[in-house]
Design a protein around this motif. Sequence first.
Motif, PDB file in Angstrom:
ATOM      1  N   GLU A 110       0.830  -1.206   0.000  1.00  0.00           N
ATOM      2  CA  GLU A 110       0.000   0.000   0.000  1.00  0.00           C
ATOM      3  C   GLU A 110       0.866   1.258   0.000  1.00  0.00           C
ATOM      4  O   GLU A 110       0.581   2.214  -0.718  1.00  0.00           O
ATOM      5  N   LEU A 167       2.445   1.621  -3.529  1.00  0.00           N
ATOM      6  CA  LEU A 167       1.454   2.010  -4.521  1.00  0.00           C
ATOM      7  C   LEU A 167       0.989   3.447  -4.315  1.00  0.00           C
ATOM      8  O   LEU A 167       0.798   4.190  -5.276  1.00  0.00           O
ATOM      9  N   VAL A 182      -5.526   4.288  -2.744  1.00  0.00           N
ATOM     10  CA  VAL A 182      -5.036   2.938  -2.982  1.00  0.00           C
ATOM     11  C   VAL A 182      -5.777   1.969  -2.073  1.00  0.00           C
ATOM     12  O   VAL A 182      -5.956   2.225  -0.889  1.00  0.00           O
TER      13      VAL A 182
END
Length: 110
Positions: free
Chosen positions: A29, A32, A41
Motif C-alpha cells: 500500500e 502504490l 489505494v
Amino acid sequence: AHAMEDPFAPDDTPLDWGELRARWREDLERRLQGMAGDARVLVAAGDPGRLLPRLAVEHRADLLVVGTHRGGALSRLLLGSTAERVLREAPIPVLVVPPTAASGAAVEAA
C-alpha cells in the motif's frame, strides 16, 4: 500454487503468516500510494476478476482500469481471463490497457 521456503527461519520455527501478510500489505500500500498521487489505494485479496467489480461498487468508483498481456495466437483472441471477467461483471465503465514496450512485454510488428 506458490511455495515459499523461509530462508531466515530455522525449520522448527513456525512463521506467523498473519503478521507476514499484514506487513506485506502495508508495504505494498505504501509503495502504490507513492505512485498513485492523489488516487486512493486499496489492496485486497481474492480473485481479481470478481473482486474488482465488487470493490468498484462498494467504493463508488467511476471507472475500473485493468491491464492485459500479450501472448500467443489464443491470447490475441482473448483479453485474458481477468480482464474479460471484469468487463463482463463490472457495472461501470472499464478501461483495458495493453502492455507497453517499457513493461517488458514483447512488442509485435504491425
